[in-house]
Design a protein around this motif. Structure first.
Motif, PDB file in Angstrom:
ATOM      1  N   ARG A  29       0.818  -1.216   0.000  1.00  0.00           N
ATOM      2  CA  ARG A  29       0.000   0.000   0.000  1.00  0.00           C
ATOM      3  C   ARG A  29       0.850   1.263   0.000  1.00  0.00           C
ATOM      4  NH1 ARG A  29      -5.326  -0.250   3.029  1.00  0.00           N
ATOM      5  NH2 ARG A  29      -5.914  -2.432   2.828  1.00  0.00           N
ATOM      6  N   VAL A  30       0.503   2.183  -0.870  1.00  0.00           N
ATOM      7  CA  VAL A  30       1.204   3.468  -0.906  1.00  0.00           C
ATOM      8  C   VAL A  30       0.205   4.583  -1.193  1.00  0.00           C
ATOM      9  CG1 VAL A  30       3.445   2.589  -1.673  1.00  0.00           C
ATOM     10  CG2 VAL A  30       1.718   3.170  -3.374  1.00  0.00           C
ATOM     11  N   HIS A  31       0.597   5.787  -0.837  1.00  0.00           N
ATOM     12  CA  HIS A  31      -0.153   6.975  -1.251  1.00  0.00           C
ATOM     13  C   HIS A  31       0.357   7.408  -2.617  1.00  0.00           C
ATOM     14  CE1 HIS A  31      -2.301   7.483   2.418  1.00  0.00           C
ATOM     15  NE2 HIS A  31      -1.223   7.582   3.163  1.00  0.00           N
ATOM     16  N   PRO A  32      -0.426   8.193  -3.337  1.00  0.00           N
ATOM     17  CA  PRO A  32       0.053   8.672  -4.638  1.00  0.00           C
ATOM     18  C   PRO A  32       1.406   9.371  -4.486  1.00  0.00           C
ATOM     19  CG  PRO A  32      -2.257   9.247  -4.339  1.00  0.00           C
ATOM     20  CD  PRO A  32      -1.793   8.674  -3.036  1.00  0.00           C
ATOM     21  N   GLY A  33       2.317   9.066  -5.401  1.00  0.00           N
ATOM     22  CA  GLY A  33       3.649   9.675  -5.334  1.00  0.00           C
ATOM     23  C   GLY A  33       4.660   8.771  -4.654  1.00  0.00           C
ATOM     24  N   GLU A  34       4.191   7.906  -3.753  1.00  0.00           N
ATOM     25  CA  GLU A  34       5.100   6.951  -3.117  1.00  0.00           C
ATOM     26  C   GLU A  34       5.161   5.689  -3.970  1.00  0.00           C
ATOM     27  OE1 GLU A  34       3.737   8.264   1.415  1.00  0.00           O
ATOM     28  OE2 GLU A  34       2.902   6.460   0.494  1.00  0.00           O
ATOM     29  N   GLN A  35       6.184   4.856  -3.691  1.00  0.00           N
ATOM     30  CA  GLN A  35       6.304   3.618  -4.465  1.00  0.00           C
ATOM     31  C   GLN A  35       6.773   2.469  -3.593  1.00  0.00           C
ATOM     32  OE1 GLN A  35       9.826   4.223  -6.579  1.00  0.00           O
ATOM     33  NE2 GLN A  35       9.154   6.111  -7.570  1.00  0.00           N
ATOM     34  N   ILE A  36       6.572   1.294  -4.162  1.00  0.00           N
ATOM     35  CA  ILE A  36       7.175   0.093  -3.596  1.00  0.00           C
ATOM     36  C   ILE A  36       8.165  -0.426  -4.631  1.00  0.00           C
ATOM     37  CG2 ILE A  36       6.740  -2.284  -2.890  1.00  0.00           C
ATOM     38  CD1 ILE A  36       5.570  -0.481  -0.875  1.00  0.00           C
ATOM     39  N   ARG A  37       9.377  -0.684  -4.190  1.00  0.00           N
ATOM     40  CA  ARG A  37      10.311  -1.399  -5.051  1.00  0.00           C
ATOM     41  C   ARG A  37      10.177  -2.872  -4.664  1.00  0.00           C
ATOM     42  NH1 ARG A  37      14.349   2.496  -6.587  1.00  0.00           N
ATOM     43  NH2 ARG A  37      13.133   4.403  -6.815  1.00  0.00           N
ATOM     44  N   VAL A  38      10.046  -3.718  -5.637  1.00  0.00           N
ATOM     45  CA  VAL A  38       9.773  -5.127  -5.346  1.00  0.00           C
ATOM     46  C   VAL A  38      10.907  -5.990  -5.901  1.00  0.00           C
ATOM     47  CG1 VAL A  38       8.121  -6.999  -5.626  1.00  0.00           C
ATOM     48  CG2 VAL A  38       7.310  -4.635  -5.530  1.00  0.00           C
ATOM     49  N   PHE A  39      11.421  -6.855  -5.066  1.00  0.00           N
ATOM     50  CA  PHE A  39      12.585  -7.652  -5.445  1.00  0.00           C
ATOM     51  C   PHE A  39      12.289  -9.154  -5.374  1.00  0.00           C
ATOM     52  CE2 PHE A  39      14.200  -3.685  -3.496  1.00  0.00           C
ATOM     53  CZ  PHE A  39      14.793  -3.139  -4.632  1.00  0.00           C
ATOM     54  N   PRO A  40      11.742  -9.708  -6.445  1.00  0.00           N
ATOM     55  CA  PRO A  40      11.387 -11.138  -6.417  1.00  0.00           C
ATOM     56  C   PRO A  40      12.597 -12.069  -6.274  1.00  0.00           C
ATOM     57  CG  PRO A  40      10.285 -10.003  -8.231  1.00  0.00           C
ATOM     58  CD  PRO A  40      11.315  -9.068  -7.693  1.00  0.00           C
ATOM     59  N   LEU A  41      13.800 -11.589  -6.638  1.00  0.00           N
ATOM     60  CA  LEU A  41      14.982 -12.440  -6.542  1.00  0.00           C
ATOM     61  C   LEU A  41      15.741 -12.219  -5.229  1.00  0.00           C
ATOM     62  CD1 LEU A  41      16.526 -12.113 -10.158  1.00  0.00           C
ATOM     63  CD2 LEU A  41      14.758 -13.672  -9.337  1.00  0.00           C
ATOM     64  N   SER A  42      15.107 -11.567  -4.271  1.00  0.00           N
ATOM     65  CA  SER A  42      15.786 -11.253  -3.010  1.00  0.00           C
ATOM     66  C   SER A  42      16.592 -12.424  -2.460  1.00  0.00           C
ATOM     67  CB  SER A  42      14.759 -10.846  -1.941  1.00  0.00           C
ATOM     68  OG  SER A  42      14.288  -9.550  -2.197  1.00  0.00           O
ATOM     69  N   ASN A  43      15.995 -13.599  -2.463  1.00  0.00           N
ATOM     70  CA  ASN A  43      16.635 -14.734  -1.795  1.00  0.00           C
ATOM     71  C   ASN A  43      17.489 -15.602  -2.710  1.00  0.00           C
ATOM     72  OD1 ASN A  43      15.712 -14.242   0.855  1.00  0.00           O
ATOM     73  ND2 ASN A  43      13.681 -14.987   0.290  1.00  0.00           N
ATOM     74  N   TRP A  44      17.736 -15.139  -3.908  1.00  0.00           N
ATOM     75  CA  TRP A  44      18.560 -15.907  -4.849  1.00  0.00           C
ATOM     76  C   TRP A  44      20.014 -15.495  -4.690  1.00  0.00           C
ATOM     77  CZ3 TRP A  44      16.296 -18.065  -9.831  1.00  0.00           C
ATOM     78  CH2 TRP A  44      14.898 -18.188  -9.745  1.00  0.00           C
ATOM     79  N   THR A  45      20.909 -16.434  -4.895  1.00  0.00           N
ATOM     80  CA  THR A  45      22.330 -16.100  -4.960  1.00  0.00           C
ATOM     81  C   THR A  45      22.757 -16.098  -6.427  1.00  0.00           C
ATOM     82  OG1 THR A  45      23.035 -18.397  -4.865  1.00  0.00           O
ATOM     83  CG2 THR A  45      22.759 -17.258  -2.755  1.00  0.00           C
TER      84      THR A  45
END
Ligand code: GTP
Ligand code: MG
Lengths: 300, 425
Positions: free
Chosen positions: A172-188
């Motif tokens: 959830r964000v307000h307009p102007g804010e963002q989420i950066r999403v990292f699906p590979l977070s747990n990959w080496t």
């Protein structure tokens, strides 16, 4: 499969697919950052798998520094066309020409990507930006959430991250804010290479070893190209190198290697003693907290 | 060649573990030691840490710097947020969450522990159990981390004395009887010197048990998963609007628990309609059976109205459908406490609802586990039992039976922050 166990790579794939779907279902305007590097190639592949047989329900965006390996850009365009997704190019050169950012005297454009990225996010009103960053890459990344909140200025506040429990991601964000999403977070790095191998994902040729003309700068081997010209007194020689990461062509060094197939690359990565960034990136060494500082400013 | 092919398809089992325990008890040092002694560090990572340590004038290289990577962490010498590290041995692949011990950052410890198969709770041998060790042990049991390892650390500072170890072991065992701890192992270690971390210690011949790494490699986790109760929260409906796949309609999601097969009869909640599984699709082709944690796309034989937030289960084994939720809540917001009659957003499986706090039944004292029934709010880091009324029913199970359908998060609707963790009882 009969004992209901799966390999850790399959578990990582399932997690990444879950994350892609979660964003598509809950965020208004997601976008996948796609550079043509191996992590973003894996991301595009996973995004396709997540929504198959439907197409990927969001566009991809390249923040283009204009300092790319030409072959990687070809690959990017080919892959995007194959996947049938819209490609948005946010051009750093264009931003320099408009006077929005100023090119640093040393000609490196890594840092000035950030305002260009943020401007594009604002223009298209993206509220969720997928990135291919992995926690094993760097010590500040090791601290970041899968859903990483950025304020109105795109800034990351490492001391005040949202708690992230189970797989209940808060996008959830307000307009102007963002989420950066990292699906590979747990990959080496090794997971990524193994996955590329087991899925038979084609890669740009720069990832495979070939005899290339190089110069040695501080122990790192840089291939001579449009952006790297031998300096006064620098010796140019031939060496078999490949790239472990592909960033800007003027910043990314190759590693000595004999590997011309994915299996050979995997075998080399299994025994390497140096991290991917340590071996190849000229841009992270400026200070101990270089990455953390750039992330605070809104970098990936 | 054969070697690389096998490693490419390797079927390592994944174990996620988190550290816990009070500030300075040596959690980050232990992780650093584990990585160092199992040769899981890259040379440049080690060189960087050595240089920082030498630059600060440390007597020895501070292993905690391997996970304490933020500027403020290094300035203050404490962990602030979870660091994730990865390593593998021929036996297993590990995801480590090194969490902070400082009470102010309890929410970050909860973040790390929520997905862990195993928690390493550290105690400083000189200090024994302190309030924060109890809080973390309690949180691990509340989150039902299936396996606990109590590491009595800094044994080097108590002359590797068995009596000190035994005293702490007994004290913890006594506290643990009041909690639910399904599997407890206790190991005396010195994170700094490496005793019993990767290698068995020669300084503690009186200890017969395994080294920590040996235990992490061997602990049996396959049966921790719930393969009995079919729960499939629908995440996303896949409907390609293309000529090739005109009639395709699939329900995408990750299997929370249970095993699903084509032909199985399923019930859709909350509607209660039933159908059969026509096929279980993936981008790699259909599956004969699917189980957690696979992400799949399920097609049903009948055209039903199914959307995100709905759940597939078996007609004879359904999730609870309820708007009145009893839960233990761990509050994580410093700005505002959880308040009686307060309204919040709740995220549970793939469903987003709103909720009002109908009752704060009690707040729990972590040390004594005493229940304060006069409480009407929960402040930062407080844990209590509450009753919620939700706008739409949750499709849930008791957390103790099902971690995936028994947990939820509470979100402040004004600033969108995650402010609480809920565990359905
Ligand atoms: N003598 C001795 N010192 C230790 C041992 N383990 C850790 N230490 C020291 O204890 C101090 C704190 O260690 P950390 O690893 O940072 O503690 P922590 O539990 O991670 O602390 P937080 O993350 O801030 O909660 C450091 O100075 C370590 O060198 C040990 O086994 N023996
Ligand atoms: Mg620590």
């Amino acid at each position: 499969m009969s004992d209901y166990r799966i390999s850790h790579i399959a578990a990582l794939e399932a997690e990444a697919i879950f994350i892609f779907r979660e964003v598509a279902a809950t965020c208004q305007r997601p976008v996948l950052l796609f550079s043509g590097g191996k992590d973003s190639i894996v991301m595009l592949h996973l995004a396709q798998k997540a929504f198959a047989p439907a197409p990927i329900p969001f566009p991809v965006m390249h923040v283009d520094t204009g300092q790319n390996f030409a072959e990687v850009i070809d690959y990017r365009d080919r892959r995007v066309a194959e996947a049938g997704v819209q490609l948005i190019v946010a051009s750093v050169q264009d931003a320099i020409d408009r006077g929005m950012v100023v090119e640093p005297p040393d000609g490196t454009r890594n840092r000035i990507q950030t305002p260009v990225l943020l401007e594009a996010a604002e223009k298209y009103q993206f509220d969720a930006l997928f990135g291919g960053a992995r926690r094993d890459e760097e010590k500040a990344r090791a601290k970041e959430r899968v859903f990483s909140f950025r304020d109105d200025f795109g800034q990351w506040d490492p001391k005040n991250q949202r708690p992230e429990l189970w797989n209940l991601y808060n996008g959830r964000v307000h307009p102007g804010e963002q989420i950066r999403v990292f699906p590979l977070s747990n990959w080496t790095e090794l997971d990524v290479w193994r996955y590329i191998g087991s899925e038979d994902i084609p890669l740009p040729e720069v990832y495979f070893s070939a005899e290339r003309q190089v110069v040695d700068r501080g122990g790192m081997l840089y291939a001579v190209n449009e952006f790297i010209k031998p300096r006064e007194g620098e010796e140019v020689f031939y060496e078999k190198i490949r790239y472990r990461t592909v960033g800007d062509a003027n910043l990314t060094a190759g590693v000595r290697s004999e590997a011309t197939t994915i299996d050979e690359i995997i075998a080399e990565v299994e025994v390497t003693r140096i991290t991917e960034r340590g071996a190849t990136r000229g841009d992270d060494k400026t200070s101990e907290a270089a990455m953390e500082d750039r992330k605070r400013e809104g970098y990936f | 060649m054969t070697d690389t092919l096998t490693s490419r398809e390797d079927t390592h089992e994944l174990l996620r573990f988190a550290t816990a325990g009070s500030v300075d008890d040596g959690k980050s040092t232990l992780i650093g030691r584990l990585l160092f002694d199992s040769k899981a560090l890259f040379d440049d990572q080690w060189d960087a840490v050595e240089a920082v340590s030498a630059g600060r004038g440390d007597e020895y290289t501070d292993l905690a710097l391997l996970t304490d990577g933020l500027r403020s962490e290094r300035e203050q010498g404490i962990t602030i947020d979870v660091a994730y590290r990865y390593f593998s041995t021929p036996e297993r692949k590990f995801i480590i969450a090194d969490t902070p011990g400082h009470i102010q950052y309890t929410r970050n410890m909860v973040t790390g522990a929520s997905t862990a198969d195993l928690a390493l709770i550290l105690v400083d041998a000189r200090k024994g159990l302190v309030e924060q060790s109890r809080r973390h042990a309690f949180l691990c049991s509340l989150l039902r981390v299936p396996h606990i390892v109590l590491c009595v650390n800094k044994m080097d500072l108590v002359d590797y004395d068995e009596a000190v170890f035994k005293k702490i072991e007994n004290e913890f065992a006594a506290f643990a009887t009041k909690l639910e701890v399904p599997d407890l192992t206790v190991i005396p270690v010195s994170a700094l010197k490496g005793d019993n971390v990767v290698n068995r210690s020669e300084n503690m011949p009186w200890f017969q048990g395994p080294s920590l790494l040996h235990h992490l490699e061997k602990v049996h986790i396959a049966s921790d998963r719930n393969l009995v109760d079919v729960r499939f929260p629908v995440q996303h409906v896949i409907r390609p609007h293309s000529n090739d796949n005109h009639d395709f309609r699939g329900y995408a999601g990750q299997i929370a628990s249970g095993v699903m097969k084509p032909g199985d009869e399923v019930m859709v909640l909350p509607s209660g309609f039933t159908s059969r599984i026509a096929s279980i699709e993936t981008a790699d082709g259909p599956l004969d059976e699917a189980f957690p944690p696979l992400s799949v796309t399920v097609r049903l034989e009948d055209e039903l109205d199914v959307s995100r937030g709905d759940m597939l289960c078996r007609p004879g084994n359904q999730a609870r459908v309820s708007q009145d939720i009893e839960a233990m809540v761990c509050w994580m917001d410093e700005a505002r406490p959880l308040k009686l009659r307060g309204k919040y957003a709740v995220k549970h499986t793939t469903s987003d609802v709103r909720a009002i706090v109908k009752d704060v039944q009690y707040q729990l004292d972590i040390n004594t586990l005493h229940r304060d029934e006069s409480a009407t709010e929960l402040k930062l880091n407080e844990i209590g039992r509450v009753t919620l009324r939700t706008t739409k029913p949750l499709l849930c199970d008791d957390y103790r039976r099902n971690r995936a359908t028994g947990g939820f998060i509470i979100i402040d609707e004004a600033d969108n922050r995650t402010v609480g963790a809920g565990i359905i009882v």
